[in-house]
Design a protein around this motif. Structure first.
Motif, PDB file in Angstrom:
ATOM      1  N   ASP A 154       0.829  -1.203   0.000  1.00 34.82           N
ATOM      2  CA  ASP A 154       0.000   0.000   0.000  1.00 34.82           C
ATOM      3  C   ASP A 154       0.864   1.253   0.000  1.00 34.82           C
ATOM      4  O   ASP A 154       2.054   1.216   0.285  1.00 34.82           O
ATOM      5  N   LEU A 155       0.242   2.329  -0.324  1.00 32.93           N
ATOM      6  CA  LEU A 155       0.886   3.632  -0.299  1.00 32.93           C
ATOM      7  C   LEU A 155       0.585   4.258   1.061  1.00 32.93           C
ATOM      8  O   LEU A 155      -0.578   4.531   1.363  1.00 32.93           O
ATOM      9  N   PRO A 156       1.592   4.466   1.891  1.00 38.20           N
ATOM     10  CA  PRO A 156       1.324   5.073   3.196  1.00 38.20           C
ATOM     11  C   PRO A 156       0.751   6.480   3.027  1.00 38.20           C
ATOM     12  O   PRO A 156       1.301   7.284   2.279  1.00 38.20           O
ATOM     13  N   ALA A 172       3.160  -9.958  -7.317  1.00 40.17           N
ATOM     14  CA  ALA A 172       2.340  -9.080  -6.466  1.00 40.17           C
ATOM     15  C   ALA A 172       3.107  -7.818  -6.069  1.00 40.17           C
ATOM     16  O   ALA A 172       2.540  -6.716  -6.057  1.00 40.17           O
ATOM     17  N   VAL A 173       4.380  -7.967  -5.741  1.00 42.01           N
ATOM     18  CA  VAL A 173       5.215  -6.819  -5.352  1.00 42.01           C
ATOM     19  C   VAL A 173       5.411  -5.893  -6.553  1.00 42.01           C
ATOM     20  O   VAL A 173       5.265  -4.676  -6.448  1.00 42.01           O
ATOM     21  N   ARG A 174       5.752  -6.491  -7.694  1.00 42.22           N
ATOM     22  CA  ARG A 174       5.988  -5.711  -8.927  1.00 42.22           C
ATOM     23  C   ARG A 174       4.722  -4.948  -9.345  1.00 42.22           C
ATOM     24  O   ARG A 174       4.770  -3.753  -9.640  1.00 42.22           O
ATOM     25  N   ASP A 175       3.582  -5.625  -9.335  1.00 43.26           N
ATOM     26  CA  ASP A 175       2.332  -4.979  -9.762  1.00 43.26           C
ATOM     27  C   ASP A 175       1.911  -3.862  -8.816  1.00 43.26           C
ATOM     28  O   ASP A 175       1.475  -2.798  -9.257  1.00 43.26           O
ATOM     29  N   GLY A 204       3.950  -2.122  -7.025  1.00 45.65           N
ATOM     30  CA  GLY A 204       4.908  -1.045  -7.283  1.00 45.65           C
ATOM     31  C   GLY A 204       4.528  -0.227  -8.497  1.00 45.65           C
ATOM     32  O   GLY A 204       4.644   0.999  -8.497  1.00 45.65           O
ATOM     33  N   ARG A 205       4.048  -0.888  -9.529  1.00 42.76           N
ATOM     34  CA  ARG A 205       3.609  -0.167 -10.726  1.00 42.76           C
ATOM     35  C   ARG A 205       2.418   0.743 -10.418  1.00 42.76           C
ATOM     36  O   ARG A 205       2.327   1.858 -10.939  1.00 42.76           O
ATOM     37  N   GLU A 206       1.520   0.267  -9.583  1.00 43.10           N
ATOM     38  CA  GLU A 206       0.366   1.093  -9.183  1.00 43.10           C
ATOM     39  C   GLU A 206       0.827   2.334  -8.419  1.00 43.10           C
ATOM     40  O   GLU A 206       0.322   3.433  -8.647  1.00 43.10           O
ATOM     41  N   PHE A 266       0.445   6.312  -9.370  1.00 41.74           N
ATOM     42  CA  PHE A 266      -0.130   7.259  -8.414  1.00 41.74           C
ATOM     43  C   PHE A 266       0.782   8.478  -8.276  1.00 41.74           C
ATOM     44  O   PHE A 266       0.328   9.618  -8.390  1.00 41.74           O
ATOM     45  N   TYR A 267       2.061   8.251  -8.009  1.00 45.52           N
ATOM     46  CA  TYR A 267       3.006   9.356  -7.846  1.00 45.52           C
ATOM     47  C   TYR A 267       3.108  10.190  -9.135  1.00 45.52           C
ATOM     48  O   TYR A 267       3.080  11.421  -9.099  1.00 45.52           O
ATOM     49  N   ARG A 268       3.261   9.507 -10.282  1.00 46.57           N
ATOM     50  CA  ARG A 268       3.409  10.186 -11.570  1.00 46.57           C
ATOM     51  C   ARG A 268       2.204  11.071 -11.865  1.00 46.57           C
ATOM     52  O   ARG A 268       2.351  12.226 -12.271  1.00 46.57           O
ATOM     53  N   ASP A 269       1.015  10.535 -11.647  1.00 46.24           N
ATOM     54  CA  ASP A 269      -0.204  11.274 -11.960  1.00 46.24           C
ATOM     55  C   ASP A 269      -0.381  12.510 -11.081  1.00 46.24           C
ATOM     56  O   ASP A 269      -1.144  13.410 -11.427  1.00 46.24           O
TER      57      ASP A 269
END
Length: 142
Positions: free
Chosen positions: A96-98, A116-119, A121-123, A127-130
């Motif tokens: 999750d994103l804290p 699961a970790v890679r996916d 991380g991509r999410e 989130f950060y990029r957007d």
């Protein structure tokens, strides 16, 4: 604005991900930064706590899991509570994103090739990029 660094490991080994987190924490500690490591649960927090004592001969990083007096430790490890406000670096090992990430100067996201970790991380990257955060991508070798 918070700087976000993604460190991408070349395999699925969960232990290597924790060891790499220790290396980043060691470097930040040597530079005088105070660090919080956000983990998914108590099991990962305990594994990281143990590893910080032994990942490198001669290393000493004052740390504690969810300390009552966080100011006494350069490094805190937690999964439930928001850390104290005197930290500059956040190392995120959770999927999750804290919610508190933006109050840190830097966030280190450590991702490996486990699906699961890679996916997740991509999410988080999206989130950060957007939202316009400064993103940096590092391919970790060896």
């Amino acid at each position: 604005m918070t700087r976000i660094d993604f460190y991408v490991l070349p395999d699925e080994d969960a232990r290597k991900r924790l060891v790499y987190a220790c290396k980043l924490v060691d470097k930040a500690f040597a530079l005088g930064h105070r660090v919080h490591i956000h983990t998914a649960d108590a099991i990962v927090a305990q594994a990281l706590d143990d590893l910080l004592w032994s990942f490198r001969d001669g290393s000493f990083i004052p740390h504690a899991i969810d300390p009552e007096q966080p100011a006494d430790y350069a490094v805190s490890i937690g999964h439930q509570r928001e850390p104290s406000t005197d930290r500059q670096v956040l190392v995120n090992l959770a999927a999750d994103l804290p919610l508190f990430f933006s109050r840190f100067e830097r966030v280190a996201e450590i991702v490996n090739q486990e699906p699961a970790v890679r996916d997740a991380g991509r999410e988080r990257w999206r989130f950060y990029r957007d939202r316009g955060y400064e993103l940096h991508h590092h391919e970790v070798t060896g």
